[in-house]
Design a protein around this motif. Structure first.
Motif, PDB file in Angstrom:
ATOM      1  N   ALA A 115      41.600  -4.608  26.061  1.00 61.11           N
ATOM      2  CA  ALA A 115      42.528  -4.094  27.202  1.00 61.11           C
ATOM      3  C   ALA A 115      43.970  -4.159  27.253  1.00 61.11           C
ATOM      4  O   ALA A 115      44.606  -3.053  27.552  1.00 61.11           O
ATOM      5  CB  ALA A 115      42.131  -5.223  28.157  1.00 61.11           C
ATOM      6  N   ILE A 116      44.243  -4.563  26.316  1.00 61.32           N
ATOM      7  CA  ILE A 116      45.756  -4.129  25.829  1.00 61.32           C
ATOM      8  C   ILE A 116      46.461  -3.212  24.887  1.00 61.32           C
ATOM      9  O   ILE A 116      46.830  -2.123  25.303  1.00 61.32           O
ATOM     10  CB  ILE A 116      46.729  -5.354  25.051  1.00 61.32           C
ATOM     11  CG1 ILE A 116      46.512  -7.115  25.298  1.00 61.32           C
ATOM     12  CG2 ILE A 116      47.635  -4.966  24.245  1.00 61.32           C
ATOM     13  CD1 ILE A 116      47.189  -8.057  24.811  1.00 61.32           C
ATOM     14  N   ALA A 117      45.045  -2.697  24.342  1.00 56.03           N
ATOM     15  CA  ALA A 117      45.472  -1.003  23.606  1.00 56.03           C
ATOM     16  C   ALA A 117      44.683  -0.511  24.400  1.00 56.03           C
ATOM     17  O   ALA A 117      45.798   0.806  24.350  1.00 56.03           O
ATOM     18  CB  ALA A 117      43.520  -1.281  22.087  1.00 56.03           C
ATOM     19  N   HIS A 118      43.962  -0.787  25.449  1.00 52.28           N
ATOM     20  CA  HIS A 118      44.335   0.535  27.036  1.00 52.28           C
ATOM     21  C   HIS A 118      44.841   0.468  27.856  1.00 52.28           C
ATOM     22  O   HIS A 118      45.293   1.477  27.880  1.00 52.28           O
ATOM     23  CB  HIS A 118      42.640  -0.069  27.943  1.00 52.28           C
ATOM     24  CG  HIS A 118      42.272   0.835  28.406  1.00 52.28           C
ATOM     25  ND1 HIS A 118      42.330   2.720  28.138  1.00 52.28           N
ATOM     26  CD2 HIS A 118      41.768   0.941  30.076  1.00 52.28           C
ATOM     27  CE1 HIS A 118      41.604   3.190  29.876  1.00 52.28           C
ATOM     28  NE2 HIS A 118      40.965   2.314  30.227  1.00 52.28           N
ATOM     29  N   ALA A 119      45.485  -0.640  27.813  1.00 55.46           N
ATOM     30  CA  ALA A 119      47.084  -0.393  28.444  1.00 55.46           C
ATOM     31  C   ALA A 119      47.761   0.597  28.080  1.00 55.46           C
ATOM     32  O   ALA A 119      48.408   1.315  28.189  1.00 55.46           O
ATOM     33  CB  ALA A 119      46.891  -1.670  28.852  1.00 55.46           C
ATOM     34  N   VAL A 120      48.050   0.195  26.939  1.00 55.88           N
ATOM     35  CA  VAL A 120      49.321   1.137  25.730  1.00 55.88           C
ATOM     36  C   VAL A 120      48.354   2.199  25.450  1.00 55.88           C
ATOM     37  O   VAL A 120      49.665   3.664  25.373  1.00 55.88           O
ATOM     38  CB  VAL A 120      49.128   0.502  24.549  1.00 55.88           C
ATOM     39  CG1 VAL A 120      50.061   1.260  23.407  1.00 55.88           C
ATOM     40  CG2 VAL A 120      49.732  -1.129  24.005  1.00 55.88           C
ATOM     41  N   ASN A 121      47.481   3.080  25.786  1.00 57.20           N
ATOM     42  CA  ASN A 121      47.389   4.025  25.598  1.00 57.20           C
ATOM     43  C   ASN A 121      47.640   5.110  27.284  1.00 57.20           C
ATOM     44  O   ASN A 121      47.611   6.208  26.978  1.00 57.20           O
ATOM     45  CB  ASN A 121      45.356   4.118  25.793  1.00 57.20           C
ATOM     46  CG  ASN A 121      44.673   5.478  25.108  1.00 57.20           C
ATOM     47  OD1 ASN A 121      45.025   6.101  23.904  1.00 57.20           O
ATOM     48  ND2 ASN A 121      43.785   5.709  25.770  1.00 57.20           N
ATOM     49  N   ILE A 122      47.020   4.159  27.907  1.00 57.96           N
ATOM     50  CA  ILE A 122      47.412   4.763  29.457  1.00 57.96           C
ATOM     51  C   ILE A 122      48.777   4.536  29.757  1.00 57.96           C
ATOM     52  O   ILE A 122      49.202   4.992  31.137  1.00 57.96           O
ATOM     53  CB  ILE A 122      45.751   4.746  30.731  1.00 57.96           C
ATOM     54  CG1 ILE A 122      46.853   2.943  30.735  1.00 57.96           C
ATOM     55  CG2 ILE A 122      45.001   4.753  29.561  1.00 57.96           C
ATOM     56  CD1 ILE A 122      45.520   2.445  31.774  1.00 57.96           C
ATOM     57  N   GLY A 123      49.642   4.202  29.226  1.00 55.32           N
ATOM     58  CA  GLY A 123      51.471   3.865  29.769  1.00 55.32           C
ATOM     59  C   GLY A 123      51.100   2.521  30.771  1.00 55.32           C
ATOM     60  O   GLY A 123      52.572   2.392  31.609  1.00 55.32           O
ATOM     61  N   ALA A 124      49.509   1.322  31.342  1.00 57.71           N
ATOM     62  CA  ALA A 124      50.259   0.600  31.918  1.00 57.71           C
ATOM     63  C   ALA A 124      50.657  -0.751  31.119  1.00 57.71           C
ATOM     64  O   ALA A 124      51.183  -0.689  30.409  1.00 57.71           O
ATOM     65  CB  ALA A 124      48.841   0.077  32.001  1.00 57.71           C
TER      66      ALA A 124
END
Length: 232
Positions: A115-124
């Motif tokens: 989830a952290i990786a996804h957050a970084v990926n989308i700018g969250a």
């Protein structure tokens, strides 16, 4: 209940299992105005009822939702009654002695990392998940010290720090339900039972904890249960 999310709202990722706790976290974050990106994970758990509920809720709320298939790791974490269908689900009260068989090794660290990786990926900048006080006795990856240390790692693991938010970290199931009821939530849109049968069993620790929370608020649980469901 909740105004439409602004197109310029701050994005946030929510780990959303479809259970009662993550359902409340999802709505709490939505109520606070975040543009949500919900992630559910198929890691080879013994049933998919929660995932089906999560997908339906996100469709109804028009929340971006992905079910991530990580079943390839199943053989690494299969020593749990929640991932091994040959092992019986323990019945009885929700406590460490009774439900230790339901611990899935390192589960939240794995899911939070993704989830952290996804957050970084989308700018969250935030990742929400449903750790709560009632789980401290049983699940190490729901305890405050775990959240503190994961937050320290999330601050340095990427060039963009991410904040792990567990809004109910110090709340029990009764308090979580109370907050959800104050938001007008319909808990028939959740699945809590460790079994994936048409009706909730009412006997496993997860069901009993849920039923006790509804009883504490003096209201009936909207989920259908097998009869008799102890604790109703």
């Amino acid at each position: 209940m909740t105004p439409s999310v602004s197109p310029v709202a701050t994005p946030a990722v929510v780990i959303y299992s479809g259970g009662m706790d993550s359902f409340t976290v999802l709505h709490r974050a939505r109520h606070e105005g975040y543009a949500l990106h919900a992630l559910s994970f198929d890691y080879g758990q013994r049933h998919a009822r929660e995932l089906e509920v999560a997908a339906r809720v996100c469709r109804q709320l028009d929340i971006e939702h992905r079910i991530i298939d990580i079943r390839a790791i199943h053989e690494l974490i299969d020593h749990s009654a929640l991932t091994d269908t040959s092992r019986p689900i323990p019945e009885g009260d929700y406590d460490g002695d009774n439900l230790s068989a339901t611990v899935v090794p390192n589960r939240n660290m794995i899911l939070l990392s993704l989830a952290i990786a996804h957050a970084v990926n989308i700018g969250a900048k935030k990742v929400f998940y449903g750790a709560h006080g009632g789980d401290h006795i049983l699940y190490p990856d729901c305890r405050p010290e775990f959240v503190d240390r994961m937050n320290a790692v999330a601050a340095v693991a990427n060039f963009e720090p991410v904040d792990i938010c567990a809004p109910y970290l110090h709340a029990d199931k009764r308090a979580i339900l109370g907050d959800g009821l104050s938001l007008g939530l319909d808990y028939s849109d959740t699945w809590t039972c460790y079994l994936g049968e048409p009706l909730a069993c009412g006997q496993c620790g997860s069901c009993k904890e849920r039923l006790a929370a509804f009883a504490a608020h003096g209201i009936a649980d909207p989920l259908p249960y097998r009869e008799p469901a102890h604790g109703r």
